[in-house]
Design a protein around this motif. Structure first.
Motif, mmCIF file in Angstrom:
data_model
loop_
_atom_site.group_PDB
_atom_site.id
_atom_site.type_symbol
_atom_site.label_atom_id
_atom_site.label_comp_id
_atom_site.label_asym_id
_atom_site.label_seq_id
_atom_site.Cartn_x
_atom_site.Cartn_y
_atom_site.Cartn_z
ATOM 1 N N ARG A 60 0.823 -1.211 0.000
ATOM 2 C CA ARG A 60 0.000 0.000 0.000
ATOM 3 C C ARG A 60 0.857 1.260 0.000
ATOM 4 O O ARG A 60 0.380 2.340 -0.328
ATOM 5 C CB ARG A 60 -0.930 0.005 1.209
ATOM 6 N N LYS A 61 2.137 1.127 0.376
ATOM 7 C CA LYS A 61 3.025 2.290 0.354
ATOM 8 C C LYS A 61 3.280 2.759 -1.075
ATOM 9 O O LYS A 61 3.601 3.933 -1.295
ATOM 10 C CB LYS A 61 4.349 1.933 1.031
ATOM 11 N N ARG A 62 3.135 1.881 -2.029
ATOM 12 C CA ARG A 62 3.422 2.255 -3.421
ATOM 13 C C ARG A 62 2.241 2.016 -4.352
ATOM 14 O O ARG A 62 2.423 1.905 -5.575
ATOM 15 C CB ARG A 62 4.645 1.479 -3.910
ATOM 16 N N PRO A 71 10.615 -6.202 -5.224
ATOM 17 C CA PRO A 71 10.446 -4.834 -5.735
ATOM 18 C C PRO A 71 11.246 -3.826 -4.930
ATOM 19 O O PRO A 71 10.903 -3.519 -3.795
ATOM 20 C CB PRO A 71 8.935 -4.592 -5.596
ATOM 21 N N ARG A 72 12.341 -3.328 -5.511
ATOM 22 C CA ARG A 72 13.218 -2.409 -4.779
ATOM 23 C C ARG A 72 13.083 -0.962 -5.257
ATOM 24 O O ARG A 72 13.203 -0.039 -4.473
ATOM 25 C CB ARG A 72 14.684 -2.851 -4.932
ATOM 26 N N LYS A 73 12.884 -0.777 -6.544
ATOM 27 C CA LYS A 73 12.905 0.573 -7.094
ATOM 28 C C LYS A 73 11.621 1.349 -6.811
ATOM 29 O O LYS A 73 11.645 2.562 -6.697
ATOM 30 C CB LYS A 73 13.143 0.506 -8.617
ATOM 31 N N MET A 74 10.497 0.649 -6.683
ATOM 32 C CA MET A 74 9.212 1.328 -6.507
ATOM 33 C C MET A 74 9.044 1.711 -5.041
ATOM 34 O O MET A 74 8.698 0.879 -4.202
ATOM 35 C CB MET A 74 8.084 0.397 -6.944
ATOM 36 N N PHE A 103 14.747 14.329 -5.423
ATOM 37 C CA PHE A 103 13.474 13.633 -5.239
ATOM 38 C C PHE A 103 13.680 12.184 -4.798
ATOM 39 O O PHE A 103 12.863 11.642 -4.054
ATOM 40 C CB PHE A 103 12.652 13.683 -6.534
ATOM 41 N N GLU A 104 14.763 11.553 -5.242
ATOM 42 C CA GLU A 104 15.027 10.179 -4.814
ATOM 43 C C GLU A 104 15.351 10.130 -3.321
ATOM 44 O O GLU A 104 14.904 9.220 -2.603
ATOM 45 C CB GLU A 104 16.173 9.578 -5.633
ATOM 46 N N VAL A 105 16.127 11.091 -2.844
ATOM 47 C CA VAL A 105 16.419 11.156 -1.407
ATOM 48 C C VAL A 105 15.136 11.378 -0.619
ATOM 49 O O VAL A 105 14.910 10.758 0.436
ATOM 50 C CB VAL A 105 17.442 12.268 -1.110
ATOM 51 N N ILE A 106 14.261 12.249 -1.113
ATOM 52 C CA ILE A 106 12.984 12.505 -0.455
ATOM 53 C C ILE A 106 12.148 11.229 -0.391
ATOM 54 O O ILE A 106 11.526 10.914 0.634
ATOM 55 C CB ILE A 106 12.211 13.610 -1.203
ATOM 56 N N GLU A 107 12.132 10.457 -1.484
ATOM 57 C CA GLU A 107 11.369 9.212 -1.516
ATOM 58 C C GLU A 107 11.843 8.242 -0.440
ATOM 59 O O GLU A 107 11.032 7.622 0.256
ATOM 60 C CB GLU A 107 11.496 8.559 -2.896
#
Length: 710
Positions: free
Chosen positions: A56-58, A401-404, A293-297
């Motif tokens: 549900r996080k993604r 699933p690592r990237k999502m 944005f990646e750091v924020i994610e």
């Protein structure tokens, strides 16, 4: 301890009275399969929670949220009710002989405690569940007491099944205790307490003044001089990680972990220091938009783990030890059950027992895989040289699933599409019978679109430009109050050339209430777009035009579907009144069939006299006020071209988005983390990295004073 069986007995005596009206065959089947079906269903619910708890996080899909919500609500109730059935059944086996069929069902009691402990991937469905940790603590005491009572009523030292159940009891108590501890740690009060620094009395003022007085009495001329304390040495472990290029995720994860430790003060409503903000700004201003944005994610992912999962515990040393104990106990009990004699038990009960054992092992295995494949584990491996790199390569072989990290999507809602009803109606009869047609109608016109890199770049560029123009932190706070006016001031040299009336309309669109500004600019953006592209399905080349349309529909989505994320107002009333006026306008002109024709007809209306003077303020509609705004924007386009106009519109929408993000409370942002994430939340944290936050103090840090004798 007798309280549990007493309450259970009262409840189930009423239940048995209720089923007396059923036929005998149905009652027999019910009594035979009641406990069995509930235990199997409890295991099924745990599987759903384990698998969907993290997804549900993604994911923004409604079916994921609905299924997870139902599973979360039912899981504890079914497990508790199953223990109640066991407790009520114990009277049927009293006497010198204990029915073997009852004995094997008693063996299921510790598995129900495991289920009450819940999976690692979800401890709380919403933030409010963390505040109920005391209720879970009481549940822990009551349910463990009830399970022990059921166990002791059927205890015989000659039955090996009771002996092998003891390890599962320990596992169940550990799991339930873990969940209660995590809920307590994530509750607002205890989370804030955990963030508070140790008390610091500061320099000894009384002793300093005593020295001052004594030196002065001796006839010396005493001066006090400030000198700064030496800066605290920074942790250089991140530099070591970043120089290790073997693990590609390591630099991003290390930066995110560093800033997560800083910015987790925001959910606790604590103040960031001057040095925190400067450290963050130095990083963010020297980063590209995709890196930022990646750091924020990753940071928001860590925050999600803290408030909704057992991640904080299981990634600690004690958490790993507890996980090893529970996994080892489950495997040991499974092996022991394979070896004991089982011919005296019903085959169906033996099968259910195997299901519980195998299910527990699979759930534990899934939890271990989730643990070793997590970003926190990869971060830990990046600090351990070649050994960590070897283990990282092994972990990389696991399909996970690592990237999502979040849905990377933004909701969309368009007022003209809603008014034109350009989507076919579905199940209108059923909707009308259930009196939910209006609710479903609203949901039917929302959709989601992926957040394009161009939009992220535009937002990042605009925020960075503002922080460059206002380098001091104090003026930066003033930017939080702007929702378009600063864009107008920045373009004053060029925009000031347009007619005075048009300039006044632009200024007033930023001075009205925020929800009114959103509706005005949403409709005006659509009108400008359709007037530029008269043919349907024409391709839009301009990047600012694309970004403006996306942000326009996104802000209306927030206004209609998530009004709690925006400042208080009457946005829902304005939206409905505007839709009512638009529908009436389109109904009178039956030739209108699509958005292009609708916009053309709206722009043909003479709006020389302000609508307020004609209609008064009974209706909160802003339809023709938006037409006046669109006309003013077109005058800007006539002077400076299409590109300049869309650049201006895009900047306005970015400033409105920033205003909304900064005026949304943390708890509302946190609730969106469990719904696939929200672009608004990412912008909120990005702004905090730039120093655009109310939660920091403007100070040069610590200082010391020393006496100088002359």
């Amino acid at each position: 301890m007798m309280f549990v069986p007493f309450v259970a007995g009262m409840f189930f005596s009423r239940k048995r009275e209720a089923i007396e009206i059923l036929p005998k065959s149905v009652k027999t089947l019910w009594n035979k399969w009641e406990l069995r079906s509930m235990v199997i269903f409890s295991l099924f619910l745990q599987s759903i929670l384990m698998v969907l708890g993290k997804s549900r996080k993604r994911s923004r899909r409604n079916w994921v949220r609905v299924i997870l919500w139902l599973a979360y609500l039912w899981a504890d109730s079914i497990a508790t009710a199953s223990l109640g059935v066991l407790s009520s059944n114990q009277g049927e086996s009293e006497g010198g002989f204990i029915d073997p069929n009852y004995v094997i069902t008693v063996f299921w009691a510790p598995f129900l405690l495991l289920h009450l402990g819940g999976p690692d991937t979800i401890t709380a469905y919403s933030l409010e569940d963390n505040e109920l940790w005391l209720r879970h603590l009481l549940g822990l005491l009551v349910q463990v007491g009830g399970a022990i009572y059921v166990f002791l009523t059927a205890w015989t030292s000659t039955n090996a099944l009771y002996i092998i159940a003891i390890p599962i009891f320990f596992s169940g108590i550990i799991k339930y205790g873990e969940r209660t501890w995590v809920l307590r740690s994530a509750s607002s009060e205890h989370f804030r307490d955990s963030m508070l620094p140790d008390p610091d009395s500061g320099p000894n003022y009384a002793r300093f003044m005593e020295d001052y007085d004594s030196k002065k009495e001796e006839g010396f001329k005493v001066l006090s001089e400030k000198y700064p304390e030496p800066p605290v040495e920074e942790d250089h472990s991140n530099a070591v990680i970043e120089n290790n290029g073997k693990i590609p995720e390591a630099p991003i994860l290390s930066k995110a972990n560093t800033f997560f430790k800083i910015f987790k003060k925001l959910p606790a409503n604590l103040i960031l220091s001057f040095h925190d903000i400067m450290k963050s700004r130095n990083f963010i201003q020297n980063s590209s938009f995709d890196e930022a944005f990646e750091v924020i994610e990753v940071e928001l992912g860590f925050m999600y783990d803290v408030f909704y999962t057992k991640a904080v515990l299981v990634h600690s040393l004690i958490g790993c030890v507890l996980r090893l104990i529970t996994f080892s106990c489950t495997i040991a009990v499974f092996v022991a059950f394979l070896m004991i004699e089982k011919h005296i038990y019903l085959r169906v009960d033996v099968t259910i027992t195997y299901m519980l054992l195998v299910g527990a092992i699979l759930l534990e295995t899934y939890a271990v895989i989730a643990l070793v494949c997590s970003e926190r584990t990869i971060l830990w491996l990046s600090k351990h040289g070649n050994l960590g790199y070897i283990l990282y390569n092994v972990i990389s072989l696991i399909p996970w699933p690592r990237k999502m990290r979040w849905s990377d999507a933004m909701g969309q809602y368009n007022l003209l599409s809603y008014c034109l009803k350009d989507k076919p109606a579905k199940c209108q009869i059923i909707q009308g019978m259930l009196c939910i047609s209006e609710l479903l109608e609203k949901y039917r016109y929302q959709n989601s679109k992926e957040v394009p890199p161009e939009l992220k770049n535009l937002i990042f560029k605009e925020l960075k430009q503002k922080c460059t123009n206002y380098s001091d932190l104090d003026p930066l706070k003033k930017l939080l109050t702007c929702r378009g006016k600063m864009v107008l001031e920045a373009n004053e040299d060029s925009i000031g050339v347009i007619r005075r009336d048009d300039l006044d309309i632009l200024k007033r669109s930023f001075e009205v209430e925020f929800d009114q500004s959103i509706l005005l600019w949403h409709i005006a953006t659509d009108l400008c777009y359709y007037s530029d592209h008269k043919r349907k399905n024409s391709f839009v080349e301009d990047g600012n035009c694309k970004a403006s349309l996306l942000l326009s529909d996104y802000m209306l989505y927030l206004l209609v579907m998530c009004p709690f994320l925006l400042p208080n107002g009457i946005g829902e009333i304005r939206f409905k009144d505007t839709c009512a006026e638009a529908c009436e306008f389109f109904k009178e002109r039956k030739s209108i069939t699509n958005g292009y024709q609708a916009c053309a007809k709206l722009l043909e209306v003479n709006t020389e006299i302000p609508p307020l003077q004609v209609k008064g303020d009974r209706s909160k509609s802003v339809l023709f006020d938006a037409c006046r705004l669109a006309t003013s924007l077109k005058s800007l386009k006539d002077l400076y071209g299409n590109k300049k106009m869309w650049e201006f519109v895009g900047q306005v929408w970015v400033e409105m988005l920033s205003y909304a993000a900064s005026h949304c409370g943390w708890s509302d942002h946190a609730q969106q983390l469990r719904r696939g994430g929200e672009l608004l939340t990412h912008i909120w944290l990005l702004m905090a990295h730039f120093g655009l936050s109310e939660q920091f103090q403007i100070s040069e840090g610590h200082a010391r004073v020393k006496l100088t004798v002359q």
